[in-house]
Design a protein around this motif. Structure first.
Motif, short mmCIF file in Angstrom:
data_model
loop_
_atom_site.label_atom_id
_atom_site.label_comp_id
_atom_site.label_asym_id
_atom_site.label_seq_id
_atom_site.Cartn_x
_atom_site.Cartn_y
_atom_site.Cartn_z
N TYR A 78 -23.30 26.01 32.92
CA TYR A 78 -22.83 25.23 34.06
C TYR A 78 -22.25 23.90 33.58
N TRP A 79 -22.85 23.33 32.53
CA TRP A 79 -22.41 22.03 32.03
C TRP A 79 -21.43 22.16 30.87
N HIS A 80 -20.93 23.33 30.63
CA HIS A 80 -19.95 23.56 29.57
C HIS A 80 -18.55 23.35 30.15
N PRO A 81 -17.58 22.88 29.35
CA PRO A 81 -16.22 22.69 29.87
C PRO A 81 -15.65 23.93 30.54
N SER A 82 -16.11 25.11 30.13
CA SER A 82 -15.56 26.34 30.70
C SER A 82 -15.76 26.42 32.20
N PHE A 83 -16.82 25.79 32.73
CA PHE A 83 -17.02 25.80 34.18
C PHE A 83 -15.92 25.02 34.87
N THR A 84 -15.53 23.89 34.28
CA THR A 84 -14.42 23.11 34.83
C THR A 84 -13.12 23.89 34.74
N TYR A 85 -12.90 24.56 33.61
CA TYR A 85 -11.68 25.36 33.45
C TYR A 85 -11.63 26.49 34.47
N GLN A 86 -12.80 27.05 34.76
CA GLN A 86 -12.86 28.12 35.76
C GLN A 86 -12.43 27.61 37.12
N LEU A 87 -12.84 26.38 37.45
CA LEU A 87 -12.43 25.78 38.72
C LEU A 87 -10.91 25.62 38.78
N CYS A 88 -10.29 25.37 37.62
CA CYS A 88 -8.84 25.14 37.58
C CYS A 88 -8.04 26.38 37.94
N GLU A 89 -8.67 27.54 38.00
CA GLU A 89 -7.98 28.76 38.40
C GLU A 89 -7.62 28.72 39.88
N ASP A 90 -8.32 27.88 40.64
CA ASP A 90 -8.01 27.67 42.05
C ASP A 90 -7.19 26.39 42.18
N GLU A 91 -6.05 26.44 42.84
CA GLU A 91 -5.13 25.32 42.88
C GLU A 91 -5.74 24.07 43.51
N GLU A 92 -6.52 24.25 44.59
CA GLU A 92 -7.12 23.09 45.24
C GLU A 92 -8.14 22.42 44.34
N HIS A 93 -8.92 23.24 43.65
CA HIS A 93 -9.90 22.66 42.73
C HIS A 93 -9.21 22.01 41.54
N LYS A 94 -8.13 22.62 41.10
CA LYS A 94 -7.39 22.03 39.98
C LYS A 94 -6.86 20.65 40.35
N LYS A 95 -6.39 20.49 41.57
CA LYS A 95 -5.91 19.18 42.01
C LYS A 95 -7.02 18.15 41.92
N ARG A 96 -8.26 18.55 42.29
CA ARG A 96 -9.38 17.62 42.25
C ARG A 96 -9.75 17.29 40.81
N VAL A 97 -9.68 18.29 39.92
CA VAL A 97 -9.97 18.04 38.51
C VAL A 97 -8.97 17.03 37.95
N LEU A 98 -7.69 17.22 38.25
CA LEU A 98 -6.65 16.31 37.75
C LEU A 98 -6.80 14.91 38.35
N GLU A 99 -7.27 14.83 39.60
CA GLU A 99 -7.53 13.53 40.22
C GLU A 99 -8.63 12.79 39.45
N PHE A 100 -9.68 13.52 39.07
CA PHE A 100 -10.75 12.93 38.26
C PHE A 100 -10.17 12.36 36.97
N LEU A 101 -9.37 13.16 36.29
CA LEU A 101 -8.80 12.73 35.01
C LEU A 101 -7.89 11.52 35.17
N LYS A 102 -7.16 11.48 36.28
CA LYS A 102 -6.27 10.35 36.53
C LYS A 102 -7.07 9.07 36.78
N VAL A 103 -8.11 9.18 37.61
CA VAL A 103 -8.95 8.01 37.89
C VAL A 103 -9.61 7.50 36.61
N ALA A 104 -9.99 8.45 35.74
CA ALA A 104 -10.66 8.09 34.48
C ALA A 104 -9.68 7.56 33.44
N ASP A 105 -8.39 7.57 33.75
CA ASP A 105 -7.35 7.05 32.84
C ASP A 105 -7.40 7.79 31.50
N MET A 106 -7.49 9.11 31.57
CA MET A 106 -7.58 9.93 30.35
C MET A 106 -6.22 10.28 29.77
N ASP A 107 -5.13 9.87 30.46
CA ASP A 107 -3.77 10.15 29.98
C ASP A 107 -3.53 11.66 29.86
#
Length: 403
Positions: A178-207
């Motif tokens: 559950y705490w492995h990056p693969s769980f996050t990648y699995q969420l990215c298969e859904d477009e709405e979840h992927k948008k939220r993942v990218l929002e997190f990365l943007k807020v975190a200024d991860m470039d």
């Protein structure tokens, strides 16, 4: 702050409110991690004492070893929680070898209903509890819980209690997948979840502009380095042969405006990889109203990132399912009355070699006035490391420091 940091679990009880987060501070070896380990052990015994542990197996209980009496005494576990609109009080007393006592009370209305109480091999059942009590109690081994046994033997009445431990309680040290990056990648298969993942990365200024996940059949010639020992290579091939593996790439923009792919596992920093690992569970927890328990949330994260992650739980527009966060930390910059209520801040400290847990409320800091971080670091609330420099560690002579 009451409307954002707390919530009312019952519509008809507006004055009955629960916290959305709680943080625990204290020096190293003060017992913060042991508190989470105890909750972890309780969850493990509830979920697996019937299915995994066989007769004669020992339970994952570690008694307090620094007291001759406690060393041989049983350990007591108890939690109160709300599931499906009902408040429950569940607990048990156990040694490594056996369950000595177990109880469950429910509060579907104002008064408590005793569902069952077990002391050794003696049982009492309340009038509200239904099901095949005789079969379930006779099938319960001395090192297994009645709750675990009855649910595995189809008790529908107890299933919400069992499922709270199984589905709602998420402890970082548990469920590594559950705490492995693969769980996050699995969420990215859904477009709405992927948008939220990218929002997190943007807020975190991860470039990071995008995340791409490729799935390929396992190919040992392509995916395993040449210097892998043959014995290990054979084990890996036997395990992964015929399976598909996912590889994640982070997409960056170079100085010329071109997209550049980074293989996350090899090109991104440990802090970035850990943050990506957190995004999936964070989104999942907030969407489903889970209880998230984390030891040392501050590890690898900037203080502003820790603050951001906490405040997501305090946001009424984001935390619509009343998810809860419990975490330990050494990050004192978030120890602020702008972020936490006084009853959300707790401390662990050693008293007579044992851990004592207490709340900031006991010190009655002035609301909106006291600088809690400054007061804590000055020792007002204790729970600080005592650091002394041994004589001779730093050598000096009459003319000053030695070269």
């Amino acid at each position: 702050m009451e409307n954002s940091n707390t919530f009312a679990p019952f519509a008809e009880k507006k004055n009955f409110r629960l916290l959305r987060s709680a943080t625990i501070y204290g020096p190293n070896a003060s017992g913060k991690s042991n508190l989470i380990k105890a909750l972890d052990a309780m969850q493990d015994i509830v979920l697996f004492s019937y299915s995994k542990y066989q007769r004669g197996d020992t339970l994952p209980i570690e008694p307090f070893l620094l007291d001759a009496q406690s060393r041989h005494a049983p350990s007591e576990f108890e939690v109160m929680f709300i599931e499906g609109g009902v408040q429950y009080q569940y607990g048990f007393v156990a040694t490594k070898e056996r369950i000595e006592e177990e109880w469950l009370y429910a509060y579907p209305k104002k008064t408590a209903q005793k569902w069952y109480h077990r002391i050794g091999d003696k049982w009492t059942f309340g009038s509200y509890f239904r099901g095949n009590k005789k079969l379930w109690s006779e099938s319960t081994r001395e090192n297994s819980l009645f709750l675990s046994t009855a649910v595995n033997m189809n008790s529908e009445m107890l299933r919400p209690v069992y499922d709270w431990f199984k589905k709602k309680l998420h402890i970082l040290s548990n469920a590594k997948e559950y705490w492995h990056p693969s769980f996050t990648y699995q969420l990215c298969e859904d477009e709405e979840h992927k948008k939220r993942v990218l929002e997190f990365l943007k807020v975190a200024d991860m470039d990071i502009d995008d995340i791409e996940v490729e799935e390929k059949p396992f190919d040992p010639n392509e995916m395993l380095p040449d210097d892998v020992p043959e014995v290990l290579k054979k084990e890996i091939v036997d395990e992964l042969q015929g399976k598909k593996l996912k590889t994640a790439y982070s997409i960056h923009t170079d100085l010329q405006g071109e997209r550049v792919r980074f293989k996350v596992d090899t090109h991104e920093s440990e802090g970035t990889k850990k943050f990506i690992s957190f995004i999936g569970p964070w989104i999942d927890t907030l969407e489903n109203g889970y209880v998230m328990v984390i030891d040392e949330l501050h590890d690898n994260f900037h203080p502003l990132m820790v603050k951001f992650l906490i405040q997501l739980f305090h946001d009424n527009d984001i935390n619509t399912r009343n998810a809860q966060l419990i975490f330990t930390s050494h990050e004192t910059t978030v120890m602020s009355q702008d972020i936490f209520r006084r009853d959300q801040i707790w401390f662990c400290d050693k008293k007579n070699k044992a851990t004592q847990l207490y709340s900031l409320v006991e010190f009655k800091p002035r609301k909106g006035v006291t600088d809690i971080e400054k007061a804590y670091l000055s020792g007002r609330y204790e729970a600080l490391p005592f650091i002394s420099i041994p004589y001779g560690l730093i050598q000096r002579d009459s003319d000053g420091p030695q070269e």
